[in-house]
Design a protein around this motif. Structure first.
Motif, PDB file in Angstrom:
ATOM      1  N   UNK A 200      -8.820   7.615   3.954  1.00  0.00           N
ATOM      2  CA  UNK A 200      -9.097   7.523   2.524  1.00  0.00           C
ATOM      3  C   UNK A 200     -10.598   7.425   2.269  1.00  0.00           C
ATOM      4  N   UNK A 201     -11.269   6.620   3.081  1.00  0.00           N
ATOM      5  CA  UNK A 201     -12.718   6.473   2.926  1.00  0.00           C
ATOM      6  C   UNK A 201     -13.448   7.771   3.224  1.00  0.00           C
ATOM      7  N   UNK A 202     -13.010   8.450   4.292  1.00  0.00           N
ATOM      8  CA  UNK A 202     -13.664   9.701   4.688  1.00  0.00           C
ATOM      9  C   UNK A 202     -13.512  10.776   3.624  1.00  0.00           C
ATOM     10  N   UNK A 203     -12.324  10.882   3.061  1.00  0.00           N
ATOM     11  CA  UNK A 203     -12.033  11.972   2.137  1.00  0.00           C
ATOM     12  C   UNK A 203     -12.414  11.671   0.695  1.00  0.00           C
TER      13      UNK A 203
ATOM     14  N   UNK B 177       0.868  -1.182   0.000  1.00  0.00           N
ATOM     15  CA  UNK B 177       0.000   0.000   0.000  1.00  0.00           C
ATOM     16  C   UNK B 177       0.903   1.229   0.000  1.00  0.00           C
ATOM     17  N   UNK B 178       1.128   1.838  -1.159  1.00  0.00           N
ATOM     18  CA  UNK B 178       2.060   2.969  -1.225  1.00  0.00           C
ATOM     19  C   UNK B 178       1.511   4.247  -0.611  1.00  0.00           C
ATOM     20  N   UNK B 179       0.240   4.296  -0.286  1.00  0.00           N
ATOM     21  CA  UNK B 179      -0.345   5.506   0.298  1.00  0.00           C
ATOM     22  C   UNK B 179      -0.024   5.572   1.785  1.00  0.00           C
ATOM     23  N   UNK B 180       0.323   6.748   2.251  1.00  0.00           N
ATOM     24  CA  UNK B 180       0.595   6.941   3.673  1.00  0.00           C
ATOM     25  C   UNK B 180      -0.668   7.288   4.457  1.00  0.00           C
TER      26      UNK B 180
END
Length: 203
Positions: free
Chosen positions: A16-19, A7-10
């Motif tokens: 992620x779900x909220x935004x 998972x390259x996202x920090x």
């Protein structure tokens, strides 16, 4: 040999779900008030988003009073008027067409930028709209980070609204945004998006 990250996202999955993943443009809200301190906290977060030469042309008018709503609503298109009337908070997001006057303070490394790049009113107006649009995107994400939903709308009489709220001609409204806690049946299903390979080209 470099091992690829799973998972390259920090950003954490719940963030992620909220935004992004679970967020939608809201069409209905609860009647819970949106306090001033919440809007201020959102602005303090998103004001750091990048813009050209650190220009910050976005201006927000928070429509809270009944009198201001009565001035705004006639300028909304019919299909948007009821949604806007029911929103706990309405914001007019406008571009300051004279934003360049702040540049000597905001971009001190090149104080001549005010005149070198923004001396022409047409170029200045184009830049004001472009950079305000960037800031509007940041503002939407900031509202989501505060647990709020946003309903940005461009369906209004732009000329009439500008005359009503910005009669001196130095600002122009870009978006009227309904803001609040999402209500029952606030949004429809997620509409499709273009896939990565449809958008990205490597050269």
């Amino acid at each position: 040999m470099t091992t690829a990250l799973t998972n390259p996202l920090q950003l954490a999955e719940d963030a992620q779900n909220l935004l992004f993943h679970n967020a939608r443009t809201a069409n209905a809200f609860t009647d819970e008030e949106v306090p001033e301190e919440t809007v201020r906290a959102v602005y303090e977060l998103v004001k750091n988003g990048p813009t050209e030469f650190n220009t910050t042309p976005l201006r927000l008018v928070l429509v809270r009073s009944d009198e201001a709503r009565a001035r705004l609503l006639p300028h909304m298109l019919d299909n948007n008027r009821d949604k806007t009337a029911a929103a706990p908070l309405i914001a007019i997001l406008a571009a300051d067409l004279e934003f360049h006057e702040e540049l000597p303070r905001l971009f001190p490394y090149f104080p001549q930028a005010k005149d070198v790049f923004y001396g022409d009113p047409n170029d200045r107006a184009e830049s004001a709209r472009f950079n305000s649009a960037l800031q509007i995107g940041y503002f939407v994400i900031g509202l989501r980070a505060a647990g709020l939903a946003a309903g940005p709308q461009s369906g209004f009489d732009h000329e009439g609204l500008d005359k009503e709220f910005f009669p001196d001609g130095t600002h122009t409204a870009l978006v009227v945004m309904n803001i609040g806690k999402p209500g029952e049946d606030a949004w429809g299903p997620r509409l499709p998006r273009l896939e990565y390979d449809e958008v990205v080209t490597t050269v």
